[in-house]
Write a protein that holds these residues in place. Structure first.
Motif, PDB file in Angstrom:
ATOM      1  N   THR A 272       0.837  -1.196   0.000  1.00 15.11           N
ATOM      2  CA  THR A 272       0.000   0.000   0.000  1.00 15.11           C
ATOM      3  C   THR A 272       0.876   1.252   0.000  1.00 15.11           C
ATOM      4  O   THR A 272       1.775   1.401   0.837  1.00 15.11           O
ATOM      5  CB  THR A 272      -0.922   0.001   1.233  1.00 15.11           C
ATOM      6  N   ASN A 273       0.623   2.127  -0.995  1.00 16.30           N
ATOM      7  CA  ASN A 273       1.379   3.385  -1.117  1.00 16.30           C
ATOM      8  C   ASN A 273       2.887   3.159  -1.215  1.00 16.30           C
ATOM      9  O   ASN A 273       3.690   3.990  -0.759  1.00 16.30           O
ATOM     10  CB  ASN A 273       1.081   4.320   0.056  1.00 16.30           C
ATOM     11  N   LEU A 274       3.263   2.011  -1.800  1.00 17.06           N
ATOM     12  CA  LEU A 274       4.692   1.702  -1.917  1.00 17.06           C
ATOM     13  C   LEU A 274       5.419   2.766  -2.744  1.00 17.06           C
ATOM     14  O   LEU A 274       6.432   3.327  -2.330  1.00 17.06           O
ATOM     15  CB  LEU A 274       4.876   0.322  -2.559  1.00 17.06           C
ATOM     16  N   LYS A 275       4.886   3.062  -3.941  1.00 11.34           N
ATOM     17  CA  LYS A 275       5.540   4.043  -4.812  1.00 11.34           C
ATOM     18  C   LYS A 275       5.577   5.415  -4.160  1.00 11.34           C
ATOM     19  O   LYS A 275       6.591   6.131  -4.227  1.00 11.34           O
ATOM     20  CB  LYS A 275       4.819   4.127  -6.145  1.00 11.34           C
ATOM     21  N   LEU A 276       4.445   5.777  -3.524  1.00  7.54           N
ATOM     22  CA  LEU A 276       4.377   7.099  -2.914  1.00  7.54           C
ATOM     23  C   LEU A 276       5.387   7.235  -1.784  1.00  7.54           C
ATOM     24  O   LEU A 276       6.080   8.252  -1.675  1.00  7.54           O
ATOM     25  CB  LEU A 276       2.961   7.352  -2.394  1.00  7.54           C
ATOM     26  N   SER A 277       5.486   6.218  -0.948  1.00 10.61           N
ATOM     27  CA  SER A 277       6.413   6.285   0.178  1.00 10.61           C
ATOM     28  C   SER A 277       7.864   6.285  -0.296  1.00 10.61           C
ATOM     29  O   SER A 277       8.716   7.002   0.256  1.00 10.61           O
ATOM     30  CB  SER A 277       6.176   5.108   1.132  1.00 10.61           C
ATOM     31  N   VAL A 278       8.144   5.502  -1.352  1.00 10.62           N
ATOM     32  CA  VAL A 278       9.520   5.481  -1.889  1.00 10.62           C
ATOM     33  C   VAL A 278       9.864   6.828  -2.502  1.00 10.62           C
ATOM     34  O   VAL A 278      10.969   7.364  -2.301  1.00 10.62           O
ATOM     35  CB  VAL A 278       9.673   4.346  -2.922  1.00 10.62           C
TER      36      VAL A 278
END
Length: 327
Positions: A272-278
């Motif tokens: 969840t929200n992997l791209k956003l957090s990265v």
């Protein structure tokens, strides 16, 4: 050739006394230069021959082609035989004067001829000196233009080298920046995979404990069932004597075997929200990374402009010319 049997006097115009130029044939068989006869007739009431005064009714007498060809051959042979550029090709006299109007060297006979009537003259040496001064000034201007062109060409070559260096250096910085991004992503990937594997290990340990517990329960149930089956096969008195204890064992209940959802690894916890957090982490680290690279770039370019960097050889000559006022 046939021209050798004629003297210069035979081939001279009776008016200008020079070798015939485009001679025309008059009715009286005398020949005169076409220009000379027209000038002579301008001052006369009648069109007459300047030699015998014979009158002509033709305003445009025909060219004497044979005589013209003979004169041209005579002049050509005279030039080739003399081989001296300091001698007049027409009068075979030394060139001592310079005609300022026609801008050509002439001899004393040329000066007195009608061709150079009312022209201005000066000695050959004076004309040569004056013209050399004029040519010297033009030569100096050309040499200055050449020096400027050479300096400009050198500047263009150095600029081309600078462009090549800047492109290579910028490409190197881009690769370094992307390598940092790649390394950051690899580290982030390794960190998240490690987190999944740690959670997997924790869940597996929990499952092993539950499996061991379930195995014990299965063994206990197996023993209870076997004892109950044996009691049911016993004598009535013995069965009834142990009935109460056997019934209590038969009422044994196991906990609900359904797994709790918290036991399973869920995708949402890790994706969840992997791209956003990265991307957020990359943005937090981008400031320090970019500042570091920009500072390095500015430091290198400062060294280059100060003449202390590794690319000083690309601009030293141009800067030197600029300081000396050559560019």
């Amino acid at each position: 050739m046939a021209s050798r049997s004629f003297s210069e006097e035979d081939l001279s115009c009776p008016v200008c006394c020079d070798i015939f130029i485009n001679p025309v044939l008059l009715p009286c068989s005398h020949s005169v230069c076409s220009v000379c006869i027209q000038r002579f007739w301008n001052n006369k009431r009648f069109k007459e021959c300047p030699v015998c005064r014979g009158r002509s009714s033709n305003d445009c007498p025909p060219l004497n082609l044979a005589l013209r060809n003979l004169c041209e051959s005579f002049l050509q042979e005279k030039r080739s035989s003399s081989g001296d550029e300091t001698v007049c090709s027409v009068h075979n006299d030394k060139l001592k004067l310079f005609c300022l109007d026609d801008q050509q060297p002439v001899c004393l006979v040329c000066r007195d001829s009608r061709k150079h009537s009312k022209h201005r003259f000066c000695p050959i040496d004076e004309a040569a000196m004056d013209n050399k001064e004029i040519l010297k000034a033009s030569l100096e201007d050309l040499q200055e233009e050449l020096r400027i062109s050479v300096n400009h060409g050198q500047y263009l070559c150095e600029t081309a080298e600078d462009i090549k260096f800047h492109a290579h250096y910028t490409e190197t910085l881009i690769k370094q920046e992307f390598e940092k991004l790649h390394q950051f992503l690899r580290n982030e990937e390794a960190f998240r995979i490690t987190a999944v594997r740690e959670e997997e290990e924790q869940r597996n340990q929990m499952m092993e404990e539950k499996i061991e517990e379930t195995t014990k329960q299965i063994s206990s149930l197996t023993n209870i069932i076997r004892d109950i089956e044996q009691q049911m096969k016993a004598e009535d008195v013995s069965f009834l004597q142990n009935f109460k204890a056997t019934l209590q064992r038969a009422q044994y209940s196991l906990p609900d075997p359904v797994l709790s959802p918290s036991v399973m690894i869920t995708f949402t916890d890790h994706l969840t929200n992997l791209k956003l957090s990265v991307l957020q982490k990359m943005q937090d680290n981008a400031g320090e990374t970019s500042d570091f690279s920009i500072n390095n770039s500015c430091s290198l370019f400062d060294e280059w402009h100060l003449g202390t960097g590794p690319v000083n050889h690309l601009t030293t000559s141009h800067e030197r010319d600029k300081n000396e006022g050559r560019v």
